[in-house]
Design a protein around this motif. Structure first.
Motif, PDB file in Angstrom:
ATOM      1  N   GLN A   1       0.838  -1.192   0.000  1.00  0.00           N
ATOM      2  CA  GLN A   1       0.000   0.000   0.000  1.00  0.00           C
ATOM      3  C   GLN A   1       0.875   1.245   0.000  1.00  0.00           C
ATOM      4  O   GLN A   1       1.925   1.287   0.633  1.00  0.00           O
ATOM      5  N   ALA A   2       0.464   2.265  -0.720  1.00  0.00           N
ATOM      6  CA  ALA A   2       1.264   3.491  -0.840  1.00  0.00           C
ATOM      7  C   ALA A   2       1.293   4.268   0.470  1.00  0.00           C
ATOM      8  O   ALA A   2       0.297   4.329   1.204  1.00  0.00           O
ATOM      9  N   ASN A   3       2.451   4.891   0.749  1.00  0.00           N
ATOM     10  CA  ASN A   3       2.536   5.813   1.882  1.00  0.00           C
ATOM     11  C   ASN A   3       1.938   7.161   1.480  1.00  0.00           C
ATOM     12  O   ASN A   3       1.387   7.316   0.394  1.00  0.00           O
ATOM     13  N   LYS A   4       2.047   8.149   2.352  1.00  0.00           N
ATOM     14  CA  LYS A   4       1.400   9.436   2.098  1.00  0.00           C
ATOM     15  C   LYS A   4       1.882  10.065   0.798  1.00  0.00           C
ATOM     16  O   LYS A   4       1.073  10.521  -0.033  1.00  0.00           O
ATOM     17  N   LEU A   5       3.186  10.094   0.590  1.00  0.00           N
ATOM     18  CA  LEU A   5       3.742  10.697  -0.622  1.00  0.00           C
ATOM     19  C   LEU A   5       3.266   9.974  -1.868  1.00  0.00           C
ATOM     20  O   LEU A   5       2.797  10.584  -2.832  1.00  0.00           O
ATOM     21  N   MET A   6       3.380   8.650  -1.869  1.00  0.00           N
ATOM     22  CA  MET A   6       3.036   7.880  -3.060  1.00  0.00           C
ATOM     23  C   MET A   6       1.523   7.828  -3.294  1.00  0.00           C
ATOM     24  O   MET A   6       1.082   7.658  -4.433  1.00  0.00           O
ATOM     25  N   SER A   7       0.728   8.006  -2.248  1.00  0.00           N
ATOM     26  CA  SER A   7      -0.721   8.100  -2.435  1.00  0.00           C
ATOM     27  C   SER A   7      -1.088   9.349  -3.223  1.00  0.00           C
ATOM     28  O   SER A   7      -2.040   9.353  -4.003  1.00  0.00           O
ATOM     29  N   GLU A   8      -0.312  10.418  -3.032  1.00  0.00           N
ATOM     30  CA  GLU A   8      -0.557  11.657  -3.772  1.00  0.00           C
ATOM     31  C   GLU A   8      -0.171  11.503  -5.241  1.00  0.00           C
ATOM     32  O   GLU A   8      -0.800  12.098  -6.126  1.00  0.00           O
ATOM     33  N   ILE A   9       0.852  10.697  -5.497  1.00  0.00           N
ATOM     34  CA  ILE A   9       1.342  10.540  -6.877  1.00  0.00           C
ATOM     35  C   ILE A   9       0.620   9.405  -7.584  1.00  0.00           C
ATOM     36  O   ILE A   9       0.010   9.611  -8.637  1.00  0.00           O
ATOM     37  N   HIS A  10       0.675   8.214  -7.024  1.00  0.00           N
ATOM     38  CA  HIS A  10      -0.019   7.069  -7.644  1.00  0.00           C
ATOM     39  C   HIS A  10      -1.459   7.084  -7.148  1.00  0.00           C
ATOM     40  O   HIS A  10      -1.898   6.201  -6.395  1.00  0.00           O
ATOM     41  N   ASN A  11      -2.183   8.092  -7.588  1.00  0.00           N
ATOM     42  CA  ASN A  11      -3.478   8.407  -6.998  1.00  0.00           C
ATOM     43  C   ASN A  11      -4.631   7.605  -7.590  1.00  0.00           C
ATOM     44  O   ASN A  11      -5.789   7.885  -7.324  1.00  0.00           O
ATOM     45  N   THR A  12      -4.311   6.570  -8.372  1.00  0.00           N
ATOM     46  CA  THR A  12      -5.347   5.664  -8.866  1.00  0.00           C
ATOM     47  C   THR A  12      -5.274   4.338  -8.105  1.00  0.00           C
ATOM     48  O   THR A  12      -6.174   4.002  -7.351  1.00  0.00           O
ATOM     49  N   LYS A  13      -4.199   3.607  -8.273  1.00  0.00           N
ATOM     50  CA  LYS A  13      -4.036   2.311  -7.593  1.00  0.00           C
ATOM     51  C   LYS A  13      -3.563   2.464  -6.149  1.00  0.00           C
ATOM     52  O   LYS A  13      -3.794   1.598  -5.309  1.00  0.00           O
ATOM     53  N   GLN A  14      -2.820   3.542  -5.880  1.00  0.00           N
ATOM     54  CA  GLN A  14      -2.260   3.808  -4.557  1.00  0.00           C
ATOM     55  C   GLN A  14      -1.427   2.626  -4.048  1.00  0.00           C
ATOM     56  O   GLN A  14      -1.623   2.099  -2.965  1.00  0.00           O
ATOM     57  N   ARG A  15      -0.461   2.234  -4.896  1.00  0.00           N
ATOM     58  CA  ARG A  15       0.496   1.193  -4.560  1.00  0.00           C
ATOM     59  C   ARG A  15       1.895   1.762  -4.685  1.00  0.00           C
ATOM     60  O   ARG A  15       2.112   2.809  -5.307  1.00  0.00           O
ATOM     61  N   MET A  16       2.860   1.055  -4.116  1.00  0.00           N
ATOM     62  CA  MET A  16       4.262   1.439  -4.252  1.00  0.00           C
ATOM     63  C   MET A  16       5.134   0.207  -4.052  1.00  0.00           C
ATOM     64  O   MET A  16       4.738  -0.755  -3.394  1.00  0.00           O
ATOM     65  N   PRO A  17       6.340   0.202  -4.638  1.00  0.00           N
ATOM     66  CA  PRO A  17       7.269  -0.902  -4.390  1.00  0.00           C
ATOM     67  C   PRO A  17       7.828  -0.828  -2.981  1.00  0.00           C
ATOM     68  O   PRO A  17       7.908   0.251  -2.383  1.00  0.00           O
ATOM     69  N   VAL A  18       8.188  -1.975  -2.448  1.00  0.00           N
ATOM     70  CA  VAL A  18       8.847  -2.018  -1.138  1.00  0.00           C
ATOM     71  C   VAL A  18      10.326  -1.724  -1.339  1.00  0.00           C
ATOM     72  O   VAL A  18      11.053  -2.516  -1.932  1.00  0.00           O
ATOM     73  N   ILE A  19      10.746  -0.545  -0.873  1.00  0.00           N
ATOM     74  CA  ILE A  19      12.158  -0.176  -0.891  1.00  0.00           C
ATOM     75  C   ILE A  19      12.723  -0.457   0.494  1.00  0.00           C
ATOM     76  O   ILE A  19      12.233   0.078   1.502  1.00  0.00           O
ATOM     77  N   LEU A  20      13.720  -1.298   0.547  1.00  0.00           N
ATOM     78  CA  LEU A  20      14.259  -1.736   1.832  1.00  0.00           C
ATOM     79  C   LEU A  20      15.177  -0.692   2.454  1.00  0.00           C
ATOM     80  O   LEU A  20      15.984  -0.072   1.751  1.00  0.00           O
ATOM     81  N   LYS A  21      15.047  -0.515   3.761  1.00  0.00           N
ATOM     82  CA  LYS A  21      16.040   0.260   4.486  1.00  0.00           C
ATOM     83  C   LYS A  21      17.345  -0.535   4.458  1.00  0.00           C
ATOM     84  O   LYS A  21      17.338  -1.770   4.454  1.00  0.00           O
ATOM     85  N   LYS A  22      18.453   0.170   4.454  1.00  0.00           N
ATOM     86  CA  LYS A  22      19.747  -0.500   4.314  1.00  0.00           C
ATOM     87  C   LYS A  22      19.939  -1.582   5.368  1.00  0.00           C
ATOM     88  O   LYS A  22      20.414  -2.689   5.071  1.00  0.00           O
ATOM     89  N   GLU A  23      19.520  -1.288   6.590  1.00  0.00           N
ATOM     90  CA  GLU A  23      19.715  -2.243   7.681  1.00  0.00           C
ATOM     91  C   GLU A  23      18.786  -3.456   7.573  1.00  0.00           C
ATOM     92  O   GLU A  23      18.970  -4.463   8.272  1.00  0.00           O
ATOM     93  N   ASP A  24      17.800  -3.384   6.681  1.00  0.00           N
ATOM     94  CA  ASP A  24      16.855  -4.494   6.526  1.00  0.00           C
ATOM     95  C   ASP A  24      17.132  -5.351   5.302  1.00  0.00           C
ATOM     96  O   ASP A  24      16.416  -6.336   5.062  1.00  0.00           O
ATOM     97  N   GLU A  25      18.149  -5.006   4.524  1.00  0.00           N
ATOM     98  CA  GLU A  25      18.439  -5.783   3.320  1.00  0.00           C
ATOM     99  C   GLU A  25      18.846  -7.216   3.670  1.00  0.00           C
ATOM    100  O   GLU A  25      18.345  -8.177   3.074  1.00  0.00           O
ATOM    101  N   LYS A  26      19.723  -7.366   4.658  1.00  0.00           N
ATOM    102  CA  LYS A  26      20.166  -8.709   5.050  1.00  0.00           C
ATOM    103  C   LYS A  26      19.023  -9.513   5.666  1.00  0.00           C
ATOM    104  O   LYS A  26      18.824 -10.688   5.289  1.00  0.00           O
ATOM    105  N   PRO A  27      18.252  -8.948   6.594  1.00  0.00           N
ATOM    106  CA  PRO A  27      17.100  -9.696   7.119  1.00  0.00           C
ATOM    107  C   PRO A  27      16.116 -10.126   6.037  1.00  0.00           C
ATOM    108  O   PRO A  27      15.564 -11.232   6.101  1.00  0.00           O
TER     109      PRO A  27
END
Length: 214
Positions: A155-181
């Motif tokens: 599901q899109a966060n606040k920023l991406m909800s404003e941009i992808h204002n039809t489907k309101q989806r976004m890719p999961v971008i990993l925080k650097k510390e979460d890449e290994k997990p």
């Protein structure tokens, strides 16, 4: 959704950021507009070989598929239904990092979508990052093998909800510390909305203004 990305960094920069060997990147070329529907090869790091950056095709082809046409429907995978979809439910532990430094999305400016504005979405300073992904290897009838991946969406966060204002989806971008997990198989539910990195959206090309940092 996520159907167009970019990766403009040189392979030496990928090596430094992800601390992985680049000997499999002889054919790597930076791409400013990487379209999913061309099924391009882009840099990934897999759970199976986390010390190497390899080139896999965008558009996951399950091992049981009879041909490659299924990849039209597996460019993205909704995180909320990974355990329900035949293409993904048996490979939720086949984790990969899909390396990029930006992606593009379109904001509808009217109800019909005839007027749209294109945005480039990046981390601050257009740093390299990794999308959360799944991968698999498919064997063709002639025994040639093809490695492919899908990008996980949420599901899109606040920023991406404003941009992808039809489907309101976004890719999961990993925080650097979460890449290994992520690679090691941490519960994928932990990466659903509201999980998110800080993102910057820049309107292209007519309006170079930036939308906030979220």
């Amino acid at each position: 959704m996520c159907y167009q990305t970019k990766i403009l960094k040189q392979k030496e920069e990928l090596l430094e950021r992800f601390n992985a060997a680049i000997d499999a990147l002889n054919d790597y070329e930076p791409i400013e507009f990487c379209s999913a529907f061309e099924y391009p090869k882009t840099p990934v790091i897999t759970k199976e070989d986390p010390a190497k950056i390899q080139l896999f095709n965008w558009g996951l082809i399950p091992s049981w598929s009879k041909n490659v046409s299924i990849r039209n429907y597996t460019l993205n995978a909704r995180i909320e239904t990974l355990n329900e979809k035949k293409s993904f439910k048996d490979i939720v532990q086949n984790r990969c990092l899909i390396i990029a430094d930006g992606f593009y999305e379109w904001q509808w400016r009217n109800k019909s979508g005839s007027k749209k504005e294109k945005y480039l979405i990046t981390l601050p300073n257009e740093e390299l990052f990794a999308f959360a992904g799944l991968y698999t290897q498919w064997t063709n009838f002639d025994n040639t093998k093809l490695n492919s991946y899908t990008i996980i969406t949420t599901q899109a966060n606040k920023l991406m909800s404003e941009i992808h204002n039809t489907k309101q989806r976004m890719p999961v971008i990993l925080k650097k510390e979460d890449e290994k997990p992520w690679l090691q198989g941490e519960d994928y539910n932990a990466f659903k909305f509201p999980y998110s990195c800080d993102l910057i959206a820049t309107a292209l090309p007519e309006n170079p203004s930036q939308l906030g940092l979220f």
